[in-house]
Design a protein around this motif. Structure first.
Motif, PDB file in Angstrom:
ATOM      1  N   ALA A   1       0.827  -1.206   0.000  1.00  0.00           N
ATOM      2  CA  ALA A   1       0.000   0.000   0.000  1.00  0.00           C
ATOM      3  C   ALA A   1       0.865   1.261   0.000  1.00  0.00           C
ATOM      4  O   ALA A   1       0.592   2.217  -0.724  1.00  0.00           O
TER       5      ALA A   1
ATOM      6  N   GLY B   1      -2.628   1.997  -2.901  1.00  0.00           N
ATOM      7  CA  GLY B   1      -3.314   2.197  -1.630  1.00  0.00           C
ATOM      8  C   GLY B   1      -4.473   1.261  -1.384  1.00  0.00           C
ATOM      9  O   GLY B   1      -4.895   1.074  -0.246  1.00  0.00           O
TER      10      GLY B   1
ATOM     11  N   TYR C   1      -6.470   6.476  -3.064  1.00  0.00           N
ATOM     12  CA  TYR C   1      -5.370   5.785  -3.740  1.00  0.00           C
ATOM     13  C   TYR C   1      -4.168   6.700  -3.956  1.00  0.00           C
ATOM     14  O   TYR C   1      -3.073   6.218  -4.226  1.00  0.00           O
TER      15      TYR C   1
ATOM     16  N   ARG D   1      -1.296   6.886   0.630  1.00  0.00           N
ATOM     17  CA  ARG D   1      -1.488   5.435   0.528  1.00  0.00           C
ATOM     18  C   ARG D   1      -1.230   4.739   1.859  1.00  0.00           C
ATOM     19  O   ARG D   1      -1.928   3.795   2.229  1.00  0.00           O
TER      20      ARG D   1
END
Length: 455
Positions: A134, A139, A208, A222
């Motif tokens: 992530a 993310g 994201y 993220r």
């Protein structure tokens, strides 16, 4: 998962562990691998859509609302068949594989406590991998999310009997339906069903960080998203759909539904027909509203609106339906293969190669999942090449299929060469690393048997 070869394993007297017996490659169940391979196509289609950084998002905050007829067709299809439908498929397969590994460890002589300890180590590794994934690339990681869920549910349910597991599945189903229906029923009774939700909330795609031009800023976004998804959303889902689907995966693995689909054809047919019908019909109002065929208040289409609640609940049925379709295909494929043994028609060879290639992705699902992000995130995100700003829903879908096909080709090449995925190799090393030897002069510990290596 296959049992690893042990030509270099020490004798039992040295290792104080059962010698693992290798499972011939031909005996590995096709259905779980094929389902995972197809699942990764669905996941990359969903994840790349969040990198349409110049698109105008609708009330749901996920799918764009602009574009031509081809873009609207893609948006309609994804809302109906993919959004909130892929992750239940992932959860089921995750739970199924987890129970498979536990049962194989027991069959090889590992104690239940050691088998659970092994899976706990695996779950913790997945949480770490998920947070790294992530932060560095994408993310919307789900590995950490399901790693935490598996940590809890494995401890609570792996060692329970069949009757207790079935009872808890019914409890989870009733609990999920009641919790999901409560806000909708309350809003309907008060005459505010259309206003349930918040169309003014920040679009979910913003989490994201794909639109951030600076990599460090995007990484911060993220990382925050990864922490929330793993340590807030995952615990909350333990009273939601993921809890139920995981337990169904446990139950199905004990019944060997995917290893022996021919023995469960009535169940699989009912699940495929009812599950997909319920899932697609439940998403149809959202899809029609998204493309403007019907008029629905924006709040109802929002991430917490009534239509999204309906999509979420019915999405679990669709995910199970997709698994059942793959299992039915494998049952048909197996019968077809036995009837045509020895024949090498051109179309049959192509089809067999395709099935082998997609299942090769499933065998290396974690490596391929991470490879997707490595391939698309630097190309699409604004902190990279920024291609996502210039794509539409339709062209992004084509890009996603291309990314998936690259991993299919890579996995097939590794299958031909007899190589495992690199992330799977690293995870196996952590899971099955030998215990540290005692101090010089001390006799080796004769503690619990070491877990049997399985991949």
């Amino acid at each position: 998962m296959t049992v690893e070869s042990t030509d270099d394993a020490p004798p039992r007297s040295e290792a104080h562990a059962p010698r693992p017996a290798a499972v011939p490659p031909g005996e590995r169940a096709l259905a779980p691998d094929l389902a995972r391979g197809l699942m990764l196509l669905f996941i990359v289609l969903s994840n790349t859509a969040f990198h349409l950084t110049a698109a105008r998002h609708g009330p749901s905050g996920w799918q764009p609302v602009d574009g031509g007829w081809a873009d609207h067709a893609v948006q309609f299809s994804m809302i109906t068949a993919l959004d909130l439908r892929v992750y239940p498929l992932f959860a089921f397969l995750f739970g199924y594989g987890m129970m498979q590994l536990f049962l194989r460890q027991k069959a090889a002589g590992t104690s239940e406590r050691d088998a659970v300890r092994l899976l706990r180590r695996r779950s913790l590794c997945l949480v770490v991998i998920g947070l790294l994934h992530a932060t560095l690339l994408m993310g919307g990681d789900i590995v950490g999310f399901y790693g935490l869920i598996s940590l809890v549910l494995g401890w609570l349910f792996l060692r329970r009997g069949d009757r207790a597991l079935t009872w808890w599945i019914w409890v989870a189903a009733a609990q999920y339906v009641l919790l999901a229906a409560q806000p909708v029923v309350e809003a309907a009774l008060s005459g505010e069903l259309g206003s349930l939700g918040d169309a003014g909330a920040e679009p979910g795609a913003e989490a994201y960080g794909a639109g951030e031009a600076n990599w460090l800023t995007a990484a911060g976004t993220r990382f925050s998203t990864g922490l929330f998804v793993t340590f807030a959303a995952a615990p909350l889902s333990l009273v939601g759909g993921a809890y139920l689907i995981f337990l169904l995966g446990f139950w199905a693995a004990r019944k060997r539904v995917l290893e022996e689909p021919a023995r469960h054809l009535p169940l699989l047919r009912r699940t495929a027909v009812i599950g997909i019908a319920v899932g697609w019909l439940g998403a149809l109002p959202s899809a029609l509203a998204h493309v403007g065929v019907i008029t629905v208040p924006d709040d109802a289409q929002s991430e917490s609106g009534a239509l999204t609640v309906l999509r979420d609940v019915t999405g679990n049925a669709a995910g199970l339906g997709y698994v059942a379709v793959v299992a039915l295909f494998v049952a048909w494929w197996t019968r077809r293969g036995s009837r045509r043994a020895g024949r090498k028609a051109g179309a049959a060879v192509v089809a067999s190669t395709a099935v082998t290639a997609v299942s090769a992705v499933g065998k290396r699902s974690l490596s391929c999942y991470l490879a997707h992000s490595l391939l698309f995130a630097p190309v699409l995100a604004a902190w990279g090449l920024g291609l996502g700003e210039h794509l539409t829903s339709a062209t992004m879908a084509l890009f996603a299929v291309g990314v998936w096909l690259l991993t299919v080709a890579g996995a097939f090449a590794m299958e031909r060469a007899g190589l495992r995925g690199p992330v799977e190799v690293a995870l196996r090393w952590v899971m099955y690393r030998p215990r540290s030897p005692g101090k010089p002069g001390e006799a080796p510990s004769r503690g619990p048997r070491q877990p049997v290596r399985q991949g």
